[in-house]
Write a protein that holds these residues in place. Structure first.
Motif, PDB file in Angstrom:
ATOM      1  N   GLY A  81       0.791  -1.226   0.000  1.00 28.85           N
ATOM      2  CA  GLY A  81       0.000   0.000   0.000  1.00 28.85           C
ATOM      3  C   GLY A  81       0.817   1.266   0.000  1.00 28.85           C
ATOM      4  O   GLY A  81       0.263   2.362   0.120  1.00 28.85           O
TER       5      GLY A  81
ATOM      6  N   GLN B 216       0.021   4.946  -1.148  1.00 30.70           N
ATOM      7  CA  GLN B 216      -0.257   5.060  -2.577  1.00 30.70           C
ATOM      8  C   GLN B 216      -1.402   6.020  -2.854  1.00 30.70           C
ATOM      9  O   GLN B 216      -1.350   6.798  -3.812  1.00 30.70           O
ATOM     10  N   ASN B 217      -2.444   5.989  -2.021  1.00 30.65           N
ATOM     11  CA  ASN B 217      -3.606   6.838  -2.285  1.00 30.65           C
ATOM     12  C   ASN B 217      -3.362   8.306  -1.944  1.00 30.65           C
ATOM     13  O   ASN B 217      -4.201   9.155  -2.208  1.00 30.65           O
ATOM     14  N   GLN B 218      -2.209   8.624  -1.367  1.00 32.47           N
ATOM     15  CA  GLN B 218      -1.842  10.005  -1.086  1.00 32.47           C
ATOM     16  C   GLN B 218      -0.623  10.451  -1.897  1.00 32.47           C
ATOM     17  O   GLN B 218      -0.138  11.568  -1.733  1.00 32.47           O
TER      18      GLN B 218
ATOM     19  N   LYS C 252      -0.115  11.163  -5.163  1.00 30.33           N
ATOM     20  CA  LYS C 252      -0.298  12.309  -6.054  1.00 30.33           C
ATOM     21  C   LYS C 252      -0.380  13.610  -5.259  1.00 30.33           C
ATOM     22  O   LYS C 252       0.176  14.643  -5.659  1.00 30.33           O
TER      23      LYS C 252
END
Length: 404
Positions: A63, A171-173, A175
């Motif tokens: 993750g 990963q979801n942060q 960008k």
């Protein structure tokens, strides 16, 4: 092409974080169960000649992606300039606060001297009230400390130290972290600490090698050495135990065949494997518990200028396809020369490390062409002619972002 995420749980202690080169060797050795020697040799030769596509990442916490620290610091320069102006303003406030405190202290001293003088002269003057000055002094002290905390929160040094501790970011942060330099206002340490991240720490334990037993020569002294132990913790100090690595290969390749067979063999139990040295002592042991096939990006062929990639492994660069001036590359140089080889043989090789941002020269470049794998006989003729130094690391395509 097909992309796999191989998921593992660590068992025991880790002395190293397996990289893409080690994982390539592991996967090729594992493929021997499902492919013939000729098929494997043909595949390895195809990788070296760039006729077979194969990209592998280092092992990373599940993750999370490696943090492109140097890239982030470069993008933060404009915000840090605003920080410096704000720090200068706060420092002026600190000076004023200090002067006010000194003034109050002087008033208290004068009142204290007045009281002492009255006592010396045996006067019964009324007791001087110092409560107001003390309250003012306490208020100024709190204001001074508050400003000092604000300065620390804006300090480029503390921001750099915080970013340095963020070895992997969620990963979801990811960008959002890349875009952090686009904001117009000042940046604070606490803004970075709002991200989910993993910090790598290294400690050492003392070990002894029993030379007298190993060489069967009684009386030989034991040899002391230090063994590094790696641990990965989130910002809540919880130990990370789940890890992953990514593999992108052609669907009919040996590695793909082996991973598909491995996926079919899961029966609710982890499949143990060793990925590093000291295996006999129980170090670097993992249990593979899942293999996930990832969906290919539908926008992969979309025309985009300044296409950039995050490097997740050990990459041997093909500079013909890399826009170096627009990339942020971290280089590691490895000494490949074993002690048996003569001095005239090439002995060093440089890799682009995980966390580097690589920009390609044009949008038609296949990400597989950014790296390359080379013949190992140039660096170590003791290996057979089919061995290679694997350098095609796994790359994550980044969304196009314009400078502001």
């Amino acid at each position: 092409m097909i992309t796999y995420e191989v998921k593992l749980k660590k068992i025991g202690e880790m002395t190293t974080l397996p990289d893409s080169q080690r994982l390539f060797g592991f996967l090729m050795n594992f493929s021997k169960k499902y492919c013939t020697e000729d098929e494997i040799s043909s595949f390895v030769k195809g990788v070296r000649e760039q006729k077979q596509k194969c990209m592998i990442s280092n092992i990373v916490p599940s993750g999370y992606y490696p943090t492109p620290k140097e890239y982030i610091m470069q993008k933060l320069q404009k915000r840090l300039e605003k920080n410096q102006k704000e720090i200068q303003r706060l420092e002026k406030e600190q000076i004023n606060s200090k002067k006010e405190s000194e003034k109050i202290i002087q008033e208290l001293i004068e009142k204290k001297n007045q009281e002492n003088e009255d006592k010396t002269n045996k006067k019964k003057g009324k007791k001087l009230n110092k409560t107001d000055e003390k309250e003012k002094l306490e208020k100024e002290k709190n204001e001074f400390n508050k400003i000092a905390i604000s300065i620390d929160d804006l300090s480029a040094k503390h921001i750099h130290e915080t970013l340095k501790s963020m070895d992997f970011v969620a990963q979801n942060q990811f960008k959002e972290l890349l875009d952090i330099g686009k904001k117009k206002e000042i940046i604070k340490v606490k803004e970075l600490k709002e991200f989910k991240y993993i910090k790598k720490t290294k400690t050492f334990i003392q070990k002894f090698r029993l030379e007298s037993q190993m060489k069967e020569l009684p009386g030989m002294p034991n040899v002391a050495y230090s063994l590094p132990i790696l641990s990965f913790k989130n910002k809540s100090e919880e130990i990370q135990k789940e890890f992953s690595f990514f593999v992108r290969v052609e669907k009919k390749s040996c590695i793909s065949k082996a991973l598909k067979e491995l996926k079919r063999s899961f029966d609710g139990h982890e499949i143990p494997c060793f990925l590093g040295g000291k295996a006999s002592a129980g170090y670097n042991e993992y249990g593979i518990y899942d293999i996930e096939e990832l969906e290919e990006s539908k926008n992969e062929k979309q025309e985009v200028v300044n296409v950039s990639y995050l490097n997740l492994g050990v990459l041997l660069p093909n500079f013909d396809n890399i826009q170096v001036e627009d990339s942020v590359l971290e280089i590691h140089t490895s000494d490949r020369k074993p002690f048996e080889i003569e001095n005239e043989v090439s002995k060093v090789i440089s890799f682009i490390t995980a966390g580097s941002i690589i920009t390609v020269k044009n949008d038609t470049v296949d990400p597989y062409q950014i790296g390359k794998s080379i013949d190992n006989s140039k660096y170590n003729p003791l290996y057979n002619k089919n061995t290679i130094i694997f350098g095609n690391s796994y790359l994550v395509k980044l969304e196009a972002h314009n400078e502001t």
